[in-house]
Design a protein around this motif. Structure first.
Motif, PDB file in Angstrom:
ATOM      1  N   ILE A  28      -1.184 -12.961  -5.858  1.00 33.22           N
ATOM      2  CA  ILE A  28      -2.207 -12.387  -4.969  1.00 33.22           C
ATOM      3  C   ILE A  28      -1.626 -11.204  -4.203  1.00 33.22           C
ATOM      4  O   ILE A  28      -2.265 -10.151  -4.084  1.00 33.22           O
ATOM      5  CB  ILE A  28      -2.747 -13.467  -4.010  1.00 33.22           C
ATOM      6  N   LYS A  29      -0.423 -11.365  -3.691  1.00 31.54           N
ATOM      7  CA  LYS A  29       0.226 -10.296  -2.931  1.00 31.54           C
ATOM      8  C   LYS A  29       0.436  -9.059  -3.794  1.00 31.54           C
ATOM      9  O   LYS A  29       0.214  -7.930  -3.344  1.00 31.54           O
ATOM     10  CB  LYS A  29       1.565 -10.794  -2.380  1.00 31.54           C
ATOM     11  N   GLN A  30       0.836  -9.268  -5.042  1.00 27.96           N
ATOM     12  CA  GLN A  30       1.043  -8.137  -5.943  1.00 27.96           C
ATOM     13  C   GLN A  30      -0.274  -7.399  -6.178  1.00 27.96           C
ATOM     14  O   GLN A  30      -0.324  -6.170  -6.152  1.00 27.96           O
ATOM     15  CB  GLN A  30       1.655  -8.595  -7.264  1.00 27.96           C
ATOM     16  N   VAL A  31      -1.347  -8.142  -6.403  1.00 31.40           N
ATOM     17  CA  VAL A  31      -2.659  -7.508  -6.598  1.00 31.40           C
ATOM     18  C   VAL A  31      -3.058  -6.772  -5.322  1.00 31.40           C
ATOM     19  O   VAL A  31      -3.535  -5.632  -5.366  1.00 31.40           O
ATOM     20  CB  VAL A  31      -3.730  -8.552  -6.989  1.00 31.40           C
ATOM     21  N   TYR A  32      -2.839  -7.398  -4.186  1.00 27.74           N
ATOM     22  CA  TYR A  32      -3.208  -6.803  -2.893  1.00 27.74           C
ATOM     23  C   TYR A  32      -2.452  -5.500  -2.657  1.00 27.74           C
ATOM     24  O   TYR A  32      -3.024  -4.524  -2.162  1.00 27.74           O
ATOM     25  CB  TYR A  32      -2.909  -7.813  -1.775  1.00 27.74           C
ATOM     26  N   GLU A  33      -1.175  -5.486  -2.992  1.00 29.67           N
ATOM     27  CA  GLU A  33      -0.345  -4.309  -2.712  1.00 29.67           C
ATOM     28  C   GLU A  33      -0.470  -3.207  -3.757  1.00 29.67           C
ATOM     29  O   GLU A  33      -0.161  -2.051  -3.464  1.00 29.67           O
ATOM     30  CB  GLU A  33       1.120  -4.733  -2.579  1.00 29.67           C
ATOM     31  N   THR A  34      -0.902  -3.529  -4.971  1.00 30.42           N
ATOM     32  CA  THR A  34      -0.894  -2.525  -6.039  1.00 30.42           C
ATOM     33  C   THR A  34      -2.274  -2.150  -6.562  1.00 30.42           C
ATOM     34  O   THR A  34      -2.380  -1.277  -7.421  1.00 30.42           O
ATOM     35  CB  THR A  34      -0.036  -3.001  -7.230  1.00 30.42           C
ATOM     36  N   SER A  35      -3.311  -2.787  -6.075  1.00 27.28           N
ATOM     37  CA  SER A  35      -4.653  -2.495  -6.599  1.00 27.28           C
ATOM     38  C   SER A  35      -5.102  -1.088  -6.260  1.00 27.28           C
ATOM     39  O   SER A  35      -4.829  -0.573  -5.176  1.00 27.28           O
ATOM     40  CB  SER A  35      -5.681  -3.475  -6.029  1.00 27.28           C
ATOM     41  N   MET A  66     -12.398  -0.073  -7.034  1.00 25.91           N
ATOM     42  CA  MET A  66     -13.004  -1.387  -6.838  1.00 25.91           C
ATOM     43  C   MET A  66     -14.346  -1.266  -6.127  1.00 25.91           C
ATOM     44  O   MET A  66     -14.562  -0.339  -5.348  1.00 25.91           O
ATOM     45  CB  MET A  66     -12.081  -2.289  -6.009  1.00 25.91           C
ATOM     46  N   THR A  67     -15.220  -2.229  -6.385  1.00 24.73           N
ATOM     47  CA  THR A  67     -16.477  -2.276  -5.647  1.00 24.73           C
ATOM     48  C   THR A  67     -16.187  -2.722  -4.214  1.00 24.73           C
ATOM     49  O   THR A  67     -15.134  -3.299  -3.933  1.00 24.73           O
ATOM     50  CB  THR A  67     -17.473  -3.264  -6.279  1.00 24.73           C
ATOM     51  N   THR A  68     -17.121  -2.496  -3.331  1.00 21.93           N
ATOM     52  CA  THR A  68     -16.976  -2.925  -1.944  1.00 21.93           C
ATOM     53  C   THR A  68     -16.781  -4.431  -1.866  1.00 21.93           C
ATOM     54  O   THR A  68     -15.952  -4.928  -1.107  1.00 21.93           O
ATOM     55  CB  THR A  68     -18.218  -2.511  -1.123  1.00 21.93           C
ATOM     56  N   GLU A  69     -17.536  -5.168  -2.684  1.00 26.61           N
ATOM     57  CA  GLU A  69     -17.441  -6.626  -2.692  1.00 26.61           C
ATOM     58  C   GLU A  69     -16.065  -7.089  -3.149  1.00 26.61           C
ATOM     59  O   GLU A  69     -15.487  -8.020  -2.579  1.00 26.61           O
ATOM     60  CB  GLU A  69     -18.530  -7.235  -3.587  1.00 26.61           C
ATOM     61  N   ASP A  70     -15.538  -6.455  -4.204  1.00 26.30           N
ATOM     62  CA  ASP A  70     -14.222  -6.830  -4.717  1.00 26.30           C
ATOM     63  C   ASP A  70     -13.123  -6.533  -3.694  1.00 26.30           C
ATOM     64  O   ASP A  70     -12.204  -7.333  -3.506  1.00 26.30           O
ATOM     65  CB  ASP A  70     -13.923  -6.115  -6.037  1.00 26.30           C
ATOM     66  N   LYS A  71     -13.231  -5.392  -3.020  1.00 30.87           N
ATOM     67  CA  LYS A  71     -12.258  -5.052  -1.974  1.00 30.87           C
ATOM     68  C   LYS A  71     -12.279  -6.096  -0.867  1.00 30.87           C
ATOM     69  O   LYS A  71     -11.230  -6.529  -0.390  1.00 30.87           O
ATOM     70  CB  LYS A  71     -12.562  -3.679  -1.369  1.00 30.87           C
ATOM     71  N   MET A  72     -13.491  -6.490  -0.478  1.00 32.50           N
ATOM     72  CA  MET A  72     -13.631  -7.488   0.591  1.00 32.50           C
ATOM     73  C   MET A  72     -13.044  -8.819   0.154  1.00 32.50           C
ATOM     74  O   MET A  72     -12.330  -9.466   0.923  1.00 32.50           O
ATOM     75  CB  MET A  72     -15.109  -7.659   0.949  1.00 32.50           C
ATOM     76  N   LEU A  73     -13.325  -9.244  -1.078  1.00 30.29           N
ATOM     77  CA  LEU A  73     -12.791 -10.511  -1.582  1.00 30.29           C
ATOM     78  C   LEU A  73     -11.262 -10.470  -1.631  1.00 30.29           C
ATOM     79  O   LEU A  73     -10.599 -11.424  -1.223  1.00 30.29           O
ATOM     80  CB  LEU A  73     -13.366 -10.843  -2.956  1.00 30.29           C
ATOM     81  N   LEU A  74     -10.703  -9.386  -2.105  1.00 29.68           N
ATOM     82  CA  LEU A  74      -9.246  -9.248  -2.168  1.00 29.68           C
ATOM     83  C   LEU A  74      -8.638  -9.334  -0.772  1.00 29.68           C
ATOM     84  O   LEU A  74      -7.679 -10.086  -0.543  1.00 29.68           O
ATOM     85  CB  LEU A  74      -8.864  -7.924  -2.834  1.00 29.68           C
ATOM     86  N   GLN A  75      -9.211  -8.605   0.166  1.00 32.15           N
ATOM     87  CA  GLN A  75      -8.688  -8.617   1.531  1.00 32.15           C
ATOM     88  C   GLN A  75      -8.820 -10.007   2.150  1.00 32.15           C
ATOM     89  O   GLN A  75      -7.875 -10.511   2.761  1.00 32.15           O
ATOM     90  CB  GLN A  75      -9.424  -7.589   2.376  1.00 32.15           C
ATOM     91  N   LYS A  76      -9.974 -10.641   1.997  1.00 31.72           N
ATOM     92  CA  LYS A  76     -10.179 -11.974   2.577  1.00 31.72           C
ATOM     93  C   LYS A  76      -9.250 -13.007   1.945  1.00 31.72           C
ATOM     94  O   LYS A  76      -8.723 -13.873   2.634  1.00 31.72           O
ATOM     95  CB  LYS A  76     -11.641 -12.411   2.404  1.00 31.72           C
ATOM     96  N   THR A  77      -9.051 -12.928   0.640  1.00 35.04           N
ATOM     97  CA  THR A  77      -8.174 -13.875  -0.045  1.00 35.04           C
ATOM     98  C   THR A  77      -6.741 -13.724   0.454  1.00 35.04           C
ATOM     99  O   THR A  77      -6.085 -14.710   0.801  1.00 35.04           O
ATOM    100  CB  THR A  77      -8.240 -13.674  -1.571  1.00 35.04           C
ATOM    101  N   TYR A  78      -6.252 -12.498   0.511  1.00 37.62           N
ATOM    102  CA  TYR A  78      -4.891 -12.261   0.971  1.00 37.62           C
ATOM    103  C   TYR A  78      -4.707 -12.747   2.412  1.00 37.62           C
ATOM    104  O   TYR A  78      -3.766 -13.485   2.716  1.00 37.62           O
ATOM    105  CB  TYR A  78      -4.536 -10.769   0.851  1.00 37.62           C
ATOM    106  N   LYS A  79      -5.614 -12.365   3.290  1.00 40.33           N
ATOM    107  CA  LYS A  79      -5.505 -12.771   4.697  1.00 40.33           C
ATOM    108  C   LYS A  79      -5.612 -14.288   4.846  1.00 40.33           C
ATOM    109  O   LYS A  79      -4.931 -14.873   5.685  1.00 40.33           O
ATOM    110  CB  LYS A  79      -6.579 -12.079   5.536  1.00 40.33           C
TER     111      LYS A  79
END
Length: 192
Positions: free
Chosen positions: A124-131, A136-149
């Motif tokens: 997850i961290k790798q995806v968060y740091e390298t995406s 990305m769509t707004t929804e995907d960005k939000m999901l990535l940020q929420k998942t990481y946090k």
């Protein structure tokens, strides 16, 4: 529709992929108290297998094979928990409350196993740091940020000793939260 059996003679209606009812409604009339623990055990086992497949995936971590796959995992547990805990709050009995005391530690341990899983968090961290967030769509960005946090807030960056403390505290909190709800319900029911 595949089901897992409870005992030798009856099927567990909570373990079907889809409910065979009009509009897929929950078949409350077929669900018995003895169905819940085996359903939770099966759902947790299924969820653990799904999470292990994501964490142990040897492919390069991507939004789809890590974050989205995690988002789609655990559906049977979500459905089973939704049914049980909504009924427990709306139409509880002492037997349901006793089941909640048995089930809640299992769910808490399962959730801790996910958020404290080092391999999964590394992906997850790798995806968060390298995406490439611009793609990305707004929804995907939000999901990535929420998942990481969510993982960070649930202790993913803690050392092993701190993670064990976190597990202990989350079990205690789960137990106390259930006790609080039961006490509040008892007080409400006792009010005249």
């Amino acid at each position: 529709m595949a089901t897992m059996s409870v005992g030798c003679t009856q099927q567990n209606p909570l373990l079907v992929k889809e409910f065979d009812t009009p509009h897929g409604a929950i078949p409350f009339d077929k669900i018995k108290l003895e169905h819940y623990v085996p359903a939770f055990d099966a759902a947790i086992a299924e969820g653990k297998a799904e999470v292990a497949a994501i964490a142990n995936n040897t492919a390069q971590p991507t939004f789809e094979n890590t974050v989205m796959a995690l988002e789609m995992s655990g559906r049977l547990l979500q459905r089973t928990a939704g049914i049980f805990f909504n009924l427990n709050e709306a139409e509880t009995t002492p037997a349901m409350q006793a089941l909640a005391q048995e089930i809640m530690p299992k769910i808490t341990a399962y959730e801790d196993d996910i958020t404290l899983n080092e391999l999964l968090f590394a992906r997850i961290k790798q995806v968060y740091e390298t995406s490439d967030r611009a793609a990305m769509t707004t929804e995907d960005k939000m999901l990535l940020q929420k998942t990481y946090k969510h993982f960070v807030r649930k202790g993913a960056n803690l050392n092993e000793e701190e993670k064990e403390k976190y597990r202990l505290y989350s079990q205690l909190l789960a137990r106390y939260a259930l006790a609080f709800k039961e006490n509040a319900l008892a007080e409400t029911n006792a009010f005249t």
